[in-house]
Design a protein around this motif. Structure first.
Motif, mmCIF file in Angstrom:
data_model
loop_
_atom_site.group_PDB
_atom_site.id
_atom_site.type_symbol
_atom_site.label_atom_id
_atom_site.label_comp_id
_atom_site.label_asym_id
_atom_site.label_seq_id
_atom_site.Cartn_x
_atom_site.Cartn_y
_atom_site.Cartn_z
ATOM 1 N N UNK A 61 0.837 -1.201 0.000
ATOM 2 C CA UNK A 61 0.000 0.000 0.000
ATOM 3 C C UNK A 61 0.870 1.249 0.000
ATOM 4 N N UNK A 62 1.931 1.222 0.790
ATOM 5 C CA UNK A 62 2.858 2.350 0.844
ATOM 6 C C UNK A 62 3.525 2.579 -0.506
ATOM 7 N N UNK A 63 3.984 1.503 -1.137
ATOM 8 C CA UNK A 63 4.664 1.638 -2.433
ATOM 9 C C UNK A 63 3.699 2.113 -3.507
ATOM 10 N N UNK A 64 2.532 1.482 -3.591
ATOM 11 C CA UNK A 64 1.571 1.863 -4.632
ATOM 12 C C UNK A 64 1.078 3.300 -4.453
ATOM 13 N N UNK A 65 0.955 3.745 -3.214
ATOM 14 C CA UNK A 65 0.547 5.133 -2.985
ATOM 15 C C UNK A 65 1.570 6.087 -3.575
ATOM 16 N N UNK A 66 2.840 5.748 -3.440
ATOM 17 C CA UNK A 66 3.870 6.562 -4.069
ATOM 18 C C UNK A 66 3.817 6.500 -5.587
ATOM 19 N N UNK A 67 3.599 5.313 -6.118
ATOM 20 C CA UNK A 67 3.533 5.157 -7.575
ATOM 21 C C UNK A 67 2.321 5.846 -8.171
ATOM 22 N N UNK A 68 1.276 6.053 -7.364
ATOM 23 C CA UNK A 68 0.043 6.667 -7.866
ATOM 24 C C UNK A 68 0.236 8.112 -8.281
ATOM 25 N N UNK A 69 1.353 8.699 -7.922
ATOM 26 C CA UNK A 69 1.641 10.052 -8.389
ATOM 27 C C UNK A 69 1.986 10.104 -9.862
ATOM 28 N N UNK A 70 2.229 8.931 -10.476
ATOM 29 C CA UNK A 70 2.567 8.854 -11.907
ATOM 30 C C UNK A 70 1.720 7.765 -12.574
ATOM 31 N N UNK A 71 0.405 7.933 -12.616
ATOM 32 C CA UNK A 71 -0.469 6.850 -13.077
ATOM 33 C C UNK A 71 -0.243 6.439 -14.530
ATOM 34 N N UNK A 72 0.037 7.393 -15.413
ATOM 35 C CA UNK A 72 0.240 7.036 -16.819
ATOM 36 C C UNK A 72 1.468 6.149 -16.985
ATOM 37 N N UNK A 73 2.463 6.357 -16.133
ATOM 38 C CA UNK A 73 3.703 5.578 -16.210
ATOM 39 C C UNK A 73 3.585 4.245 -15.480
ATOM 40 N N UNK A 74 3.001 4.259 -14.277
ATOM 41 C CA UNK A 74 3.027 3.093 -13.395
ATOM 42 C C UNK A 74 1.750 2.267 -13.400
ATOM 43 N N UNK A 75 0.648 2.851 -13.875
ATOM 44 C CA UNK A 75 -0.634 2.153 -13.855
ATOM 45 C C UNK A 75 -1.351 2.224 -12.525
ATOM 46 N N UNK A 76 -0.749 2.846 -11.509
ATOM 47 C CA UNK A 76 -1.355 2.915 -10.183
ATOM 48 C C UNK A 76 -2.072 4.238 -9.980
ATOM 49 N N UNK A 77 -3.272 4.166 -9.432
ATOM 50 C CA UNK A 77 -4.055 5.357 -9.074
ATOM 51 C C UNK A 77 -4.646 5.149 -7.686
ATOM 52 N N UNK A 78 -4.920 6.233 -6.976
ATOM 53 C CA UNK A 78 -5.676 6.161 -5.740
ATOM 54 C C UNK A 78 -7.128 6.454 -6.060
ATOM 55 N N UNK A 79 -8.001 5.495 -5.759
ATOM 56 C CA UNK A 79 -9.417 5.598 -6.120
ATOM 57 C C UNK A 79 -10.263 5.311 -4.882
ATOM 58 N N UNK A 80 -11.267 6.127 -4.660
ATOM 59 C CA UNK A 80 -12.186 5.912 -3.545
ATOM 60 C C UNK A 80 -13.147 4.786 -3.876
ATOM 61 N N UNK A 81 -13.629 4.124 -2.824
ATOM 62 C CA UNK A 81 -14.602 3.068 -3.040
ATOM 63 C C UNK A 81 -15.180 2.575 -1.745
ATOM 64 N N UNK A 82 -16.101 1.633 -1.873
ATOM 65 C CA UNK A 82 -16.831 1.098 -0.728
ATOM 66 C C UNK A 82 -16.812 -0.417 -0.778
ATOM 67 N N UNK A 83 -16.511 -1.035 0.358
ATOM 68 C CA UNK A 83 -16.736 -2.466 0.523
ATOM 69 C C UNK A 83 -17.921 -2.614 1.460
ATOM 70 N N UNK A 84 -18.972 -3.244 0.988
ATOM 71 C CA UNK A 84 -20.246 -3.268 1.693
ATOM 72 C C UNK A 84 -20.515 -4.625 2.311
#
Length: 329
Positions: A61-84
């Motif tokens: 989670x820590x690594x992907x959060x950092x990678x999310x700053x470059x989504x076009x390059x890394x494919x990682x984004x931070x996205x909101x959601x719900x687990x119900x």
């Protein structure tokens, strides 16, 4: 390194960036692995043991959060959601954390009970979070580039045995996934088939999963993951099923389950069908042993439905195990 899925590539990168000379040998290219068809939501799923899985997941989670700053390059984004789900806690109507994952719920930054307006019709309770959602084809290409930049290489060929993999090297890292069933051999590794439907996104911007979808059995699940290439609808978890062919009836049922919560997906144009075989095991095997010729072999397989989620945490553990016995070249 045996295996070029997300587990193998991340392990190879961590070793190469620590100064080891790394060669990845794999029958399948990254785009042809189970990793390539994964939904990409970072959330522990179908993985044991819980304590280690949570620790590995939090590191990732820590690594992907950092990678999310470059989504076009890394494919990682931070996205909101719900687990119900359903349940009560502390007098408030919130679902209980999934079995064994209380530490994950306690540690995810910003995770909180979902507000009524954040839940789709038919859901009385849930948890809201902003987590990494990874576009896997893009991420796998990023991993390949990062490995090459660190001096690692990839060789496309099958590996018949660990002894063959050990020829001429100081250590083998076995990230063969489902292939470990024959390579080790380890008959504790079993496929858990997952089928997905990709549709044109009718405007859904947040991910959604539901613990109790009213499905006929535990082999069915319900989730929606908005990716740049379309809306991913899931899914299935069929133990012991080896087929990689999409089942039209299963696809229809997946769309119907998702449409219970988001009716607009019933009218969305289908773009693609995907099937992957998750490499499940009663517990992840992440440990070192000596092969008969004395070569160190670090096993890193059996991650079930959480390979992406635990990838970086497991890679750090691989590095620790290798360092215990082999110095960088």
């Amino acid at each position: 390194m045996v295996g070029a899925g997300v587990i193998g590539l991340t392990s190879a990168i961590v070793l190469a960036e620590a100064g080891y000379r790394v060669r990845v040998v794999a029958r399948d290219a990254a785009d042809d692995t189970t990793s390539a068809v994964a939904g990409g939501l970072c959330w522990p799923y179908l993985i044991r043991p819980y304590e280690e899985a949570v620790r590995w997941s939090l590191r990732s989670l820590e690594v992907f959060t950092g990678l999310a700053g470059r989504p076009a390059e890394t494919g990682a984004r931070l996205v909101a959601g719900v687990t119900a789900g359903a349940g009560t806690a502390g007098g408030a109507r919130v679902p209980a954390p999934e079995e064994g994952l209380g530490a994950w719920y306690a540690a995810v930054p910003g995770l909180r009970p979902a507000r009524a307006e954040e839940l789709p019709p038919g859901c009385g309770a849930g948890w809201w979070a902003r987590t990494p959602l990874v576009e896997m084809p893009v991420h796998l290409r990023y991993l390949e580039r990062r490995l090459a930049a660190a001096g690692g290489t990839v060789v496309a060929r099958p590996v018949a045995s660990l002894a063959e993999a050990a020829d001429g090297v100081r250590a083998v890292v076995n990230c063969s996934g489902l292939g470990a069933r024959e390579l080790v051999p380890d008959d504790g590794v079993q496929p858990v088939q997952g089928q997905l439907v990709i549709v044109e996104n009718p405007g859904i911007e947040e991910w959604f999963t539901v613990a109790d979808a009213g499905a006929e059995d535990a082999a069915n699940s319900t989730y929606l993951l908005p990716q740049p290439f379309g809306l991913v609808l899931g899914g299935t978890a069929r133990e012991g099923a080896w087929s990689r062919e999409p089942d039209p009836a299963v696809a229809e049922a997946i769309v119907a389950r998702c449409a219970r919560y988001f009716p607009q997906v019933a009218r969305a144009r289908v773009l693609a069908h995907r099937v992957g075989l998750r490499p499940a095991r009663p517990a992840v095997r992440l440990a070192a042993e000596r092969l008969p010729d004395g070569t160190v072999c670090v096993h890193n397989y059996g991650h079930g439905g959480a390979g992406v989620t635990v990838s970086w945490g497991c890679a750090d553990e691989v590095l620790r195990l290798v360092r215990d016995t082999v110095a960088p070249a």
